[in-house]
Write a protein that holds these residues in place. Structure first.
Motif, PDB file in Angstrom:
ATOM      1  N   ARG A  20       0.833  -1.205   0.000  1.00 59.39           N
ATOM      2  CA  ARG A  20       0.000   0.000   0.000  1.00 59.39           C
ATOM      3  C   ARG A  20       0.869   1.258   0.000  1.00 59.39           C
ATOM      4  NH1 ARG A  20      -3.184  -3.186   3.600  1.00 59.39           N
ATOM      5  NH2 ARG A  20      -2.242  -2.196   5.434  1.00 59.39           N
ATOM      6  N   MET A  21       1.970   1.224   0.729  1.00 59.31           N
ATOM      7  CA  MET A  21       2.877   2.359   0.772  1.00 59.31           C
ATOM      8  C   MET A  21       3.469   2.633  -0.604  1.00 59.31           C
ATOM      9  SD  MET A  21       6.441   3.004   0.827  1.00 59.31           S
ATOM     10  CE  MET A  21       7.129   1.461   1.388  1.00 59.31           C
ATOM     11  N   VAL A  22       3.878   1.582  -1.309  1.00 57.00           N
ATOM     12  CA  VAL A  22       4.461   1.747  -2.643  1.00 57.00           C
ATOM     13  C   VAL A  22       3.446   2.378  -3.592  1.00 57.00           C
ATOM     14  CG1 VAL A  22       5.354   0.503  -4.656  1.00 57.00           C
ATOM     15  CG2 VAL A  22       6.171  -0.075  -2.368  1.00 57.00           C
ATOM     16  N   ASP A  23       2.197   1.933  -3.525  1.00 57.17           N
ATOM     17  CA  ASP A  23       1.143   2.507  -4.381  1.00 57.17           C
ATOM     18  C   ASP A  23       0.908   3.978  -4.048  1.00 57.17           C
ATOM     19  OD1 ASP A  23       0.793   0.068  -5.637  1.00 57.17           O
ATOM     20  OD2 ASP A  23      -0.944  -0.516  -4.417  1.00 57.17           O
ATOM     21  N   TYR A  43      14.662   1.536   2.295  1.00 55.78           N
ATOM     22  CA  TYR A  43      14.732   2.891   2.847  1.00 55.78           C
ATOM     23  C   TYR A  43      13.419   3.643   2.678  1.00 55.78           C
ATOM     24  CZ  TYR A  43      19.510   1.733   3.596  1.00 55.78           C
ATOM     25  OH  TYR A  43      20.634   1.113   4.056  1.00 55.78           O
ATOM     26  N   MET A  44      12.683   3.310   1.654  1.00 60.49           N
ATOM     27  CA  MET A  44      11.338   3.857   1.530  1.00 60.49           C
ATOM     28  C   MET A  44      10.447   3.333   2.661  1.00 60.49           C
ATOM     29  SD  MET A  44       8.764   3.582  -1.759  1.00 60.49           S
ATOM     30  CE  MET A  44       9.922   4.346  -2.890  1.00 60.49           C
ATOM     31  N   ALA A  45      10.573   2.037   2.949  1.00 66.87           N
ATOM     32  CA  ALA A  45       9.755   1.423   4.004  1.00 66.87           C
ATOM     33  C   ALA A  45      10.090   1.996   5.378  1.00 66.87           C
ATOM     34  CB  ALA A  45       9.941  -0.092   3.998  1.00 66.87           C
ATOM     35  N   ILE A  46      11.374   2.120   5.688  1.00 65.67           N
ATOM     36  CA  ILE A  46      11.752   2.636   7.004  1.00 65.67           C
ATOM     37  C   ILE A  46      11.367   4.107   7.138  1.00 65.67           C
ATOM     38  CG2 ILE A  46      13.664   3.083   8.575  1.00 65.67           C
ATOM     39  CD1 ILE A  46      15.080   0.659   7.423  1.00 65.67           C
ATOM     40  N   GLY A  47      11.579   4.890   6.077  1.00 67.51           N
ATOM     41  CA  GLY A  47      11.157   6.288   6.132  1.00 67.51           C
ATOM     42  C   GLY A  47       9.669   6.417   6.416  1.00 67.51           C
ATOM     43  N   TYR A  48       8.882   5.581   5.741  1.00 68.74           N
ATOM     44  CA  TYR A  48       7.428   5.597   5.958  1.00 68.74           C
ATOM     45  C   TYR A  48       7.093   5.205   7.396  1.00 68.74           C
ATOM     46  CZ  TYR A  48       2.493   4.741   4.699  1.00 68.74           C
ATOM     47  OH  TYR A  48       1.122   4.764   4.610  1.00 68.74           O
ATOM     48  N   ASP A  49       7.782   4.187   7.919  1.00 66.78           N
ATOM     49  CA  ASP A  49       7.546   3.769   9.305  1.00 66.78           C
ATOM     50  C   ASP A  49       7.933   4.869  10.295  1.00 66.78           C
ATOM     51  OD1 ASP A  49       6.561   1.292   8.580  1.00 66.78           O
ATOM     52  OD2 ASP A  49       8.481   0.254   8.849  1.00 66.78           O
ATOM     53  N   ILE A  50       9.016   5.561  10.027  1.00 72.50           N
ATOM     54  CA  ILE A  50       9.421   6.666  10.904  1.00 72.50           C
ATOM     55  C   ILE A  50       8.350   7.758  10.888  1.00 72.50           C
ATOM     56  CG2 ILE A  50      11.053   8.583  11.120  1.00 72.50           C
ATOM     57  CD1 ILE A  50      13.261   6.607  10.340  1.00 72.50           C
ATOM     58  N   GLY A  51       7.854   8.100   9.699  1.00 72.49           N
ATOM     59  CA  GLY A  51       6.824   9.132   9.601  1.00 72.49           C
ATOM     60  C   GLY A  51       5.544   8.741  10.310  1.00 72.49           C
TER      61      GLY A  51
END
Length: 377
Positions: free
Chosen positions: A276-279, A293-301
């Motif tokens: 869902r994050m990628v979409d 790094y996209m996944a971790i950035g999203y989790d941090i946010g």
């Protein structure tokens, strides 16, 4: 109904809503596409939280970009960190990430009293203000790959590792993990984090002479140069890595140099939160991507947004207390069912199979397993 019906009603006693200010200290690779994606994923998560009314205002990111240790100047990171926490009226800060930089800034974590959200993987630091969503953990990565080697039938492993704080912490864990697994350390060779080709050739020749079943690479250097040195020497053992495997994504090294290597990474295409994050990322920024790094950035946010929603009062200490209440937040990083939880005495947020084993086979980067490996023990 007017177009402004979803906006806060005017209140003359409290006429303005001020954005929350959060620092972002980018201390490595910040000009590369994966780390640009990481920062953009933080923004995406915060925007989503505001649109969904999980937080009542926008978040202003106060960004500093510097290059820190071990290759550049840790003092530059320390200067930027101090500027953000003492001069910029921020509630919290994302970064630093590298162990050298985290160690340098650590005395100011408590002194400034500003929550620090970091993807740094070291276990050597602790602070009531440090909250980690680690891009790997040295102690977990090593054991995953040593256990993988044992399950594959290997009896001895040689290691080429960086001469750095990170390399030392990895090596100490490697020694313990090999003893626990009953495997033999065939040899260990230290290299510069920015080695020359001659240095890599020397390292490969030395480890080839040990007749090890497998080689483990623990280095932040560009991986294809090590592969080239191994081809020159003519050594082709079983090939193992830790989280340096993350460079197998496009815009870092790419998958070609990682053909046949087994390593640790932190994204899994079967994770529904990741998908869902990628979409959503593609819809927001017009590029798809999809990596650790996209996944971790999203989790941090998302973690930051959840902490901000429970912050009271709106001070750094209030945010610290809010982050301590984050529980069972589904994570984009890791395998399905990975979750993020903090508490008063819990400062490492990822729970579950937050790391996965991946390999590149015929040019395809794919998941081959999770953290737990059946060694028959």
């Amino acid at each position: 109904m007017t177009t402004d019906s979803n906006k806060p009603l005017t209140n003359p006693r409290r006429p303005s809503i001020v954005p929350w200010r959060i620092g972002m200290l980018l201390d490595w690779a910040h000009a590369t596409q994966p780390m640009i994606d990481c920062a953009d994923a933080v923004t995406l998560a915060l925007e989503q939280a505001h649109a969904a009314r999980q937080i009542d205002r926008s978040v202003e990111l106060v960004v500093r970009k510097v290059y820190g240790g071990p290759n550049a100047a840790t003092l530059d990171v320390l200067e930027a960190f101090r500027d953000l926490v003492y001069n910029q009226k921020i509630l919290g800060i994302i970064g630093p990430q590298l162990p050298d930089d985290m160690t340098a800034c650590a005395p100011d974590f408590d002194k400034a009293g500003v929550p620090v959200l970091s993807m740094g993987g070291t276990l050597s630091l602790s602070s009531p203000y440090l909250f980690q969503l680690p891009n790997g953990s040295y102690v977990d990565e090593i054991r995953m790959i040593v256990n993988h080697a044992k399950a594959a039938g290997h009896k001895s492993i040689a290691v080429i590792r960086d001469l750095s704080m990170m390399g030392e912490e990895y090596l100490a864990t490697f020694n313990l993990a090999m003893r626990e697994a009953g495997l033999r350390i065939a040899g260990a060779y230290g290299i510069s984090p920015s080695p020359s080709l001659d240095e890599l050739r020397d390292a490969v020749r030395a480890m080839e002479s040990t007749r090890a079943d497998a080689l483990m690479s623990i280095s932040v250097s560009v991986h294809r140069h090590l592969v080239a040195a191994m081809k020159e020497v003519g050594w082709n053992p079983a090939k193992l890595m830790v989280c340096n495997f993350v460079a197998a994504i496009p815009d870092f090294d790419g998958p070609e140099a990682f053909e046949g290597w087994v390593g640790v990474d932190q994204f899994d295409e079967s994770n529904p939160v990741f998908r869902r994050m990628v979409d959503a990322f593609e819809k927001r920024y017009g590029r798809r991507g999809g990596h650790t790094y996209m996944a971790i950035g999203y989790d941090i946010g998302r973690t930051l947004a959840r902490g901000l929603s429970m912050m009271a009062p709106s001070t750094p200490d209030g945010l610290r207390a809010g982050l301590e209440k984050v529980r069972l937040l589904p994570a984009a990083a890791g395998a399905p069912d990975t979750a993020i939880s903090f508490a008063k005495n819990q400062r490492r947020g990822y729970n579950g199979d937050y790391l996965v084993r991946r390999t590149v086979e015929n040019g395809v980067n794919k998941v081959i397993g999770g953290m737990r490996v059946d060694t028959g023990a």
